[in-house]
Design a protein around this motif. Structure first.
Motif, PDB file in Angstrom:
ATOM      1  N   LYS A 202     -17.140 -34.552  46.428  1.00 32.74           N
ATOM      2  CA  LYS A 202     -17.152 -33.756  47.656  1.00 32.74           C
ATOM      3  C   LYS A 202     -16.650 -34.577  48.843  1.00 32.74           C
ATOM      4  O   LYS A 202     -16.801 -35.798  48.885  1.00 32.74           O
ATOM      5  CB  LYS A 202     -18.571 -33.273  47.971  1.00 32.74           C
ATOM      6  CG  LYS A 202     -19.065 -32.143  47.095  1.00 32.74           C
ATOM      7  CD  LYS A 202     -18.316 -30.862  47.372  1.00 32.74           C
ATOM      8  CE  LYS A 202     -18.772 -29.746  46.434  1.00 32.74           C
ATOM      9  NZ  LYS A 202     -17.861 -28.601  46.489  1.00 32.74           N
ATOM     10  N   THR A 203     -16.075 -33.885  49.802  1.00 36.39           N
ATOM     11  CA  THR A 203     -15.678 -34.492  51.066  1.00 36.39           C
ATOM     12  C   THR A 203     -16.852 -34.363  52.029  1.00 36.39           C
ATOM     13  O   THR A 203     -17.449 -33.285  52.137  1.00 36.39           O
ATOM     14  CB  THR A 203     -14.449 -33.772  51.651  1.00 36.39           C
ATOM     15  OG1 THR A 203     -13.446 -33.698  50.645  1.00 36.39           O
ATOM     16  CG2 THR A 203     -13.914 -34.511  52.873  1.00 36.39           C
ATOM     17  N   ILE A 204     -17.191 -35.461  52.724  1.00 31.95           N
ATOM     18  CA  ILE A 204     -18.343 -35.442  53.627  1.00 31.95           C
ATOM     19  C   ILE A 204     -17.935 -35.950  55.008  1.00 31.95           C
ATOM     20  O   ILE A 204     -17.242 -36.963  55.135  1.00 31.95           O
ATOM     21  CB  ILE A 204     -19.507 -36.286  53.057  1.00 31.95           C
ATOM     22  CG1 ILE A 204     -19.980 -35.695  51.723  1.00 31.95           C
ATOM     23  CG2 ILE A 204     -20.665 -36.356  54.055  1.00 31.95           C
ATOM     24  CD1 ILE A 204     -21.107 -36.458  51.053  1.00 31.95           C
ATOM     25  N   PHE A 205     -18.377 -35.229  56.023  1.00 32.46           N
ATOM     26  CA  PHE A 205     -18.185 -35.589  57.434  1.00 32.46           C
ATOM     27  C   PHE A 205     -19.583 -35.792  57.995  1.00 32.46           C
ATOM     28  O   PHE A 205     -20.369 -34.850  58.070  1.00 32.46           O
ATOM     29  CB  PHE A 205     -17.451 -34.459  58.144  1.00 32.46           C
ATOM     30  CG  PHE A 205     -17.126 -34.713  59.595  1.00 32.46           C
ATOM     31  CD1 PHE A 205     -15.908 -35.274  59.962  1.00 32.46           C
ATOM     32  CD2 PHE A 205     -18.019 -34.352  60.603  1.00 32.46           C
ATOM     33  CE1 PHE A 205     -15.588 -35.485  61.304  1.00 32.46           C
ATOM     34  CE2 PHE A 205     -17.716 -34.547  61.939  1.00 32.46           C
ATOM     35  CZ  PHE A 205     -16.500 -35.128  62.291  1.00 32.46           C
ATOM     36  N   PHE A 206     -19.908 -37.012  58.398  1.00 38.02           N
ATOM     37  CA  PHE A 206     -21.298 -37.423  58.607  1.00 38.02           C
ATOM     38  C   PHE A 206     -21.439 -38.107  59.965  1.00 38.02           C
ATOM     39  O   PHE A 206     -20.817 -39.143  60.221  1.00 38.02           O
ATOM     40  CB  PHE A 206     -21.664 -38.395  57.476  1.00 38.02           C
ATOM     41  CG  PHE A 206     -23.099 -38.821  57.378  1.00 38.02           C
ATOM     42  CD1 PHE A 206     -23.905 -38.311  56.370  1.00 38.02           C
ATOM     43  CD2 PHE A 206     -23.640 -39.762  58.239  1.00 38.02           C
ATOM     44  CE1 PHE A 206     -25.227 -38.727  56.233  1.00 38.02           C
ATOM     45  CE2 PHE A 206     -24.954 -40.192  58.114  1.00 38.02           C
ATOM     46  CZ  PHE A 206     -25.748 -39.667  57.102  1.00 38.02           C
ATOM     47  N   ILE A 207     -22.254 -37.539  60.839  1.00 33.80           N
ATOM     48  CA  ILE A 207     -22.508 -38.143  62.156  1.00 33.80           C
ATOM     49  C   ILE A 207     -23.744 -39.036  62.077  1.00 33.80           C
ATOM     50  O   ILE A 207     -24.774 -38.647  61.512  1.00 33.80           O
ATOM     51  CB  ILE A 207     -22.727 -37.056  63.219  1.00 33.80           C
ATOM     52  CG1 ILE A 207     -21.430 -36.283  63.462  1.00 33.80           C
ATOM     53  CG2 ILE A 207     -23.227 -37.656  64.535  1.00 33.80           C
ATOM     54  CD1 ILE A 207     -21.590 -35.095  64.387  1.00 33.80           C
ATOM     55  N   THR A 208     -23.643 -40.229  62.652  1.00 36.70           N
ATOM     56  CA  THR A 208     -24.780 -41.134  62.690  1.00 36.70           C
ATOM     57  C   THR A 208     -24.699 -42.038  63.917  1.00 36.70           C
ATOM     58  O   THR A 208     -23.611 -42.297  64.436  1.00 36.70           O
ATOM     59  CB  THR A 208     -24.856 -41.998  61.410  1.00 36.70           C
ATOM     60  OG1 THR A 208     -25.973 -42.885  61.489  1.00 36.70           O
ATOM     61  CG2 THR A 208     -23.591 -42.827  61.218  1.00 36.70           C
ATOM     62  N   HIS A 209     -25.864 -42.516  64.376  1.00 32.87           N
ATOM     63  CA  HIS A 209     -25.927 -43.525  65.429  1.00 32.87           C
ATOM     64  C   HIS A 209     -26.162 -44.915  64.839  1.00 32.87           C
ATOM     65  O   HIS A 209     -26.179 -45.904  65.566  1.00 32.87           O
ATOM     66  CB  HIS A 209     -27.072 -43.216  66.410  1.00 32.87           C
ATOM     67  CG  HIS A 209     -26.688 -42.238  67.479  1.00 32.87           C
ATOM     68  ND1 HIS A 209     -27.053 -40.904  67.436  1.00 32.87           N
ATOM     69  CD2 HIS A 209     -25.961 -42.390  68.613  1.00 32.87           C
ATOM     70  CE1 HIS A 209     -26.585 -40.284  68.494  1.00 32.87           C
ATOM     71  NE2 HIS A 209     -25.909 -41.152  69.225  1.00 32.87           N
ATOM     72  N   ASP A 210     -26.375 -44.971  63.520  1.00 33.67           N
ATOM     73  CA  ASP A 210     -26.765 -46.201  62.836  1.00 33.67           C
ATOM     74  C   ASP A 210     -25.534 -46.857  62.195  1.00 33.67           C
ATOM     75  O   ASP A 210     -24.977 -46.331  61.231  1.00 33.67           O
ATOM     76  CB  ASP A 210     -27.816 -45.856  61.769  1.00 33.67           C
ATOM     77  CG  ASP A 210     -28.421 -47.071  61.110  1.00 33.67           C
ATOM     78  OD1 ASP A 210     -27.704 -48.076  60.930  1.00 33.67           O
ATOM     79  OD2 ASP A 210     -29.609 -47.016  60.741  1.00 33.67           O
ATOM     80  N   VAL A 211     -25.135 -48.015  62.737  1.00 30.58           N
ATOM     81  CA  VAL A 211     -23.931 -48.691  62.234  1.00 30.58           C
ATOM     82  C   VAL A 211     -24.099 -49.086  60.779  1.00 30.58           C
ATOM     83  O   VAL A 211     -23.178 -48.931  59.969  1.00 30.58           O
ATOM     84  CB  VAL A 211     -23.597 -49.933  63.099  1.00 30.58           C
ATOM     85  CG1 VAL A 211     -22.374 -50.648  62.530  1.00 30.58           C
ATOM     86  CG2 VAL A 211     -23.348 -49.530  64.538  1.00 30.58           C
ATOM     87  N   ASP A 212     -25.271 -49.597  60.417  1.00 28.63           N
ATOM     88  CA  ASP A 212     -25.499 -49.993  59.029  1.00 28.63           C
ATOM     89  C   ASP A 212     -25.367 -48.789  58.097  1.00 28.63           C
ATOM     90  O   ASP A 212     -24.786 -48.890  57.011  1.00 28.63           O
ATOM     91  CB  ASP A 212     -26.889 -50.618  58.874  1.00 28.63           C
ATOM     92  CG  ASP A 212     -26.961 -52.042  59.402  1.00 28.63           C
ATOM     93  OD1 ASP A 212     -26.042 -52.439  60.161  1.00 28.63           O
ATOM     94  OD2 ASP A 212     -27.916 -52.760  59.075  1.00 28.63           O
ATOM     95  N   GLU A 213     -25.914 -47.648  58.513  1.00 25.17           N
ATOM     96  CA  GLU A 213     -25.815 -46.443  57.690  1.00 25.17           C
ATOM     97  C   GLU A 213     -24.362 -46.045  57.479  1.00 25.17           C
ATOM     98  O   GLU A 213     -23.949 -45.713  56.362  1.00 25.17           O
ATOM     99  CB  GLU A 213     -26.573 -45.297  58.367  1.00 25.17           C
ATOM    100  CG  GLU A 213     -26.561 -43.993  57.588  1.00 25.17           C
ATOM    101  CD  GLU A 213     -27.541 -42.989  58.152  1.00 25.17           C
ATOM    102  OE1 GLU A 213     -28.586 -42.763  57.495  1.00 25.17           O
ATOM    103  OE2 GLU A 213     -27.273 -42.428  59.237  1.00 25.17           O
ATOM    104  N   ALA A 214     -23.574 -46.090  58.547  1.00 26.37           N
ATOM    105  CA  ALA A 214     -22.151 -45.751  58.437  1.00 26.37           C
ATOM    106  C   ALA A 214     -21.447 -46.693  57.468  1.00 26.37           C
ATOM    107  O   ALA A 214     -20.675 -46.252  56.603  1.00 26.37           O
ATOM    108  CB  ALA A 214     -21.490 -45.811  59.808  1.00 26.37           C
TER     109      ALA A 214
END
Length: 271
Positions: A202-214
């Motif tokens: 799947k293609t995922i577009f994911f918003i986060t404020h966490d640099v490690d998570e990204a």
């Protein structure tokens, strides 16, 4: 994964046609005297199978961009296309997962996951089969008949992800889906979505404020400026593939990881 397979993965996006294309996309809230520009001149292509994380300072327009992709709001300038067709309104081709799962609290987990296919009038036997499949994928089989209000935050997000995926969207849009979870649950959910992304394609577009998570999830990170939000960096990253193929998250302790983390933080803090 051998070198030939690695080469195939690295070259895949170059060979594929874009799934999402954004051309000169802008959005201005209230076009009158009090006009507030939210995003400006966004030009981005997203390709099948990518895991794109979006970062930037608060108020830079990350959620606005996701809402445009979802079809919740139209851009005031430019065009957004899915498979070369302009996006106009919501449909099942784009699944959305928010930080607060939009589930029916008094329905069971099973009934929540089945809701989308029921609305599409999918045959009941097929719905039962697919619900069982997605319950297993997100690890909720034994909680299938629990009411949503009886679940923990992590379980609710698992149910929300299954509810989105069962409609077989072409892209999954996720707006800080793990932001309200405790650290341990968040790490478990990161592992779950990485596994789903890798196994499903799947293609995922994911918003986060966490640099490690990204860095631990993305194949590509988009960094936005302060509002009106613009794309100031488009960075390919490889750590999530390393974690999957090597079955280890030791990559987060490497010098390469820390250098990339430092670079992204610097880009955001300079805004």
């Amino acid at each position: 994964m051998d070198n030939e397979q690695n080469k195939t993965v690295e070259n895949f996006f170059e060979a594929a046609n874009e799934l999402i294309s954004m051309e000169n996309v802008s959005l201005v809230y209230d076009k009158g005297a009090g006009a507030v520009p939210a995003i400006d001149n966004i030009n981005v292509n997203i390709y099948p199978g990518e895991f794109v994380c979006v970062m930037g300072p608060s108020g830079c327009g990350k959620s606005t961009l996701l809402n445009i992709l979802a079809g919740f709001i139209p851009p005031t300038g430019g065009t957004v296309k899915l498979n070369q067709t302009e996006i106009k309104g919501i449909d099942w081709h784009r699944g959305v997962v928010f930080q607060q799962p939009p589930l029916y609290e008094w329905y069971s987990v099973r009934k929540n996951i089945a809701f989308g296919p029921m609305m599409k009038k999918v045959p009941k036997s097929k719905i039962r089969e697919e619900v069982s499949t997605y319950l297993e994928k997100v690890g909720l089989t034994e909680f299938a008949d629990k009411k949503v209000y009886e679940l923990s935050g992590g379980m609710k997000q698992r149910a929300a992800i299954a509810s989105a995926l069962i409609n077989n969207p072409e892209i999954l849009l996720m707006d800080e889906p793990f932001g309200a979870l405790d650290a341990l649950t968040r790490e478990q959910m990161q592992g779950l979505i990485r596994k789903i992304w890798w196994s499903s394609g799947k293609t995922i577009f994911f918003i986060t404020h966490d640099v490690d998570e990204a860095l631990l999830l993305a194949t590509r990170i988009l960094v936005m400026s302060k509002h009106p939000g613009k794309i100031i960096a488009d960075l390919p990253v490889h750590f999530t593939k390393d974690i999957v193929t090597e079955n280890s998250d030791d990559t987060r302790y490497t010098e390469s990881f820390h250098q990339k983390r430092k670079h992204i933080l610097q880009l955001i803090n300079e805004q």
